[in-house]
Scaffold this active site. Structure first.
Site: not given
Ligand code: GLN
Length: 548
Positions: A394, A523, A525
């Site tokens: 992400c 994600h 994970e």
């Molecule tokens: N801050 C980033 C976004 O909002 C990444 C979010 C994250 O890593 N879950 O897109």
């Protein structure tokens, strides 16, 4: 008629109620029953998305996009099932529903009271979870510790449920028995007191799980039995163990599963077993060859403690993949701020950044805000140049794109608009619908959440990992790769290997001529399971093991 098992904690928090709940579910599943689990989080927040990750731990995201407590992640990993919004209850959700109903006159002009209307709402939610999962058993974990004000309405719900269905409801207390070093003896008094608290709430536990550094012995089981009014056989030893996946096997040493079934007048079903799980436990107990993974992030240190709970699913995913390759996962927490003041000139001399070479692989996990960002970018640059296996999750994708834009495409000052609103090269930009939500201050539960499709391109690391050309992955973000810059980035060698087909959003990127450099906007994970590690983690660990 499903059977309901409530799990509450005594003495103190942090003794592994979530893992115990997941383990009981796992045991019953291994005996051939259909199970589901519900987490009750006593916070007034409607969901975990707006909670402080340092205090509350990781925000786990389900396929349907619910931002919930990390314990839901443990349930999914143990029972190998995708759970939904119906498996998560907070005080906020319960009150919100009751108040909405009141506003719609659905109580027909009656006075709406905390008791019974709040516990009734809780009960109806637990029953709904049972119905939707067609479960034989529903485990419900009541967050917090017995005796505190905040979770008393949930205990009240459990009591009312037992009152109406005495044969179908069971109560388990997870308690803690300290062994103070100066006394050198396991003490049961705090547990006795926890049971008193439960008794005051009108609940008598049927089973007490005795958490401690070592397994509880006979004399102390007897003591708890006499003072807490449970049979000795229902005091289950739960010593500290190396890995959470050992817990169900340990509970079974005291025949917890059979005790539960007996109380409900049930017998195990044929055909089910625990073989795979035993095999897994054997692997992690015997593997010796390490694979050394560094996780670069912020928030790791609060005072004298390192808080890694905010990344629990990442840790578990690394372990699953490492065990798959019969490696011993060695995870190190690297605070990104230490890489922050390393200029290009001082790079050679900087110990901090050069130490990254000692790792077999580096992960930059999800994150928000500007703290530590430049350090993370530095670490990514180092991995790219020095060919250290890198997996970005992400924010870890977004920062890898920024690094590539700045250092390979020479877009000086390239950034994400999350941090630099007026960057000349906003290679990561807020999604259009998110812009509206943010301007209206609609923050709760509004990110791009849960499952979205990802199309995987041929001849890439991604397709090699997944073995298919389309998949669903879980998301939690507001920002995205800015398609305006994609051409430029791709021309210089950035490979877009995963795309969301509906909206043409970048989902996976990777680099050629590198042992493993891949990052995803989702994600992975959250989808990794002990017996089926996530493909991207698996390939990453494979490359890392090779480097070693
Ligand atoms: N801050 C980033 C976004 O909002 C990444 C979010 C994250 O890593 N879950 O897109």
């Amino acid at each position: 008629m499903p059977k309901y098992i409530f799990v509450a904690g005594g003495v103190m928090s942090g003794i592994g109620k979530g893992v115990a709940t997941a383990s009981i579910a796992k045991i019953l599943q291994s005996k051939g029953f259909k199970v589901t689990a519900v987490k009750i989080d006593p916070y007034v927040n409607v969901d975990a998305g707006t909670m402080n990750p340092i205090e509350h731990g990781e925000v786990f995201v389900t396929s349907d996009g619910t931002e919930c407590d990390q314990d839901v992640g443990n349930y999914e990993r143990f029972i190998n099932q995708d759970l939904t919004t119906n498996n998560y209850i907070t005080t906020g959700r319960v009150y919100q529903a009751v108040i909405n109903r009141e506003r719609n006159l659905e109580y027909c002009g009656k006075c709406v009271e905390v008791v019974p209307h709040i516990p009734e709402e809780v009960i109806s939610r637990i029953k709904k979870a049972a119905r939707l999962a067609r479960a034989d058993f529903v485990l419900t974990e009541i967050g917090g510790t017995v005796g505190e004000y905040q979770n008393s309405l949930f205990l009240e719900a459990a009591r009312m449920m037992r009152l109406n269905n005495p044969k179908d409801v069971l109560f388990v207390l997870i308690s803690y028995l300290p062994v103070p070093s100066i006394i050198g003896e396991m003490k049961s008094k705090p547990t006795q007191q926890a049971v008193r608290w439960l008794n005051m709430a009108g609940i008598q536990p049927d089973i007490i799980i005795a958490r401690s550094v070592i397994a509880i012995d006979g004399p102390r089981k007897k003591k708890i039995s006499i003072f807490c009014n449970v049979s000795e056989k229902d005091v289950i030893a739960a010593p500290d163990v190396k890995s959470i996946y050992e817990v169900p096997l340990n509970f079974e040493k005291d025949r917890l599963g059979d005790r539960i079934l007996k109380k409900f007048g049930l017998r195990p079903k044929k055909g089910a077993d625990f073989k795979d799980w035993h095999r897994l436990v054997k692997i992690f107990k015997t593997v010796k060859k390490p694979v050394k993974i560094g996780i670069v992030g912020k928030y790791f240190e609060t005072g004298n403690f390192v808080l890694t709970d905010s990344y629990i699913s990442v840790i578990e995913a690394v372990k699953h993949a490492a065990w798959f390759y019969k490696r011993k996962p060695e995870i190190h927490w690297l605070s990104s701020e230490q890489f922050e003041n390393v200029s290009r000139r001082s790079e050679k001399r900087s110990r901090a950044i050069n130490e990254l070479k000692n790792y077999d692989g580096i992960i930059v996990p999800g994150g928000f805000g500007s703290r530590g960002v430049e350090g993370k970018i530095k670490a990514i640059e180092f991995c790219r140049k020095k060919k250290i296996p890198y997996l970005g999750l992400c924010f870890g994708l977004q920062l890898a794109v920024i690094e590539f834009a700045r250092n390979v495409c020479k877009m000086k000052g390239a950034h994400t608009t999350e941090i630099a609103k007026n960057s000349k090269y906003p290679v990561i930009d807020v999604m259009s619908e998110q812009k509206v939500l943010l301007s209206e201050k609609k923050y709760g539960g509004t990110m791009r959440l849960g499952d979205y499709k990802c199309r995987i391109m041929p001849h890439t690391i991604a397709v090699k990992a997944y073995g298919v050309t389309s998949t669903l992955e879980r998301h939690r973000h507001r920002y995205e790769v800015n398609n305006e810059f994609r051409d430029k980035l791709e021309k210089k060698g950035l490979i877009v290997s995963g795309l969301n087909p509906e909206r043409n959003l970048v989902e996976i990127i990777e680099l050629k001529n590198h042992p493993f450099f891949a990052a995803c906007q989702f994600h992975p994970e959250f989808k990794s399971r002990p017996l089926s590690p996530h493909p991207l983690f698996r390939e990453f660990i494979k490359a890392a093991a090779k480097r070693r």
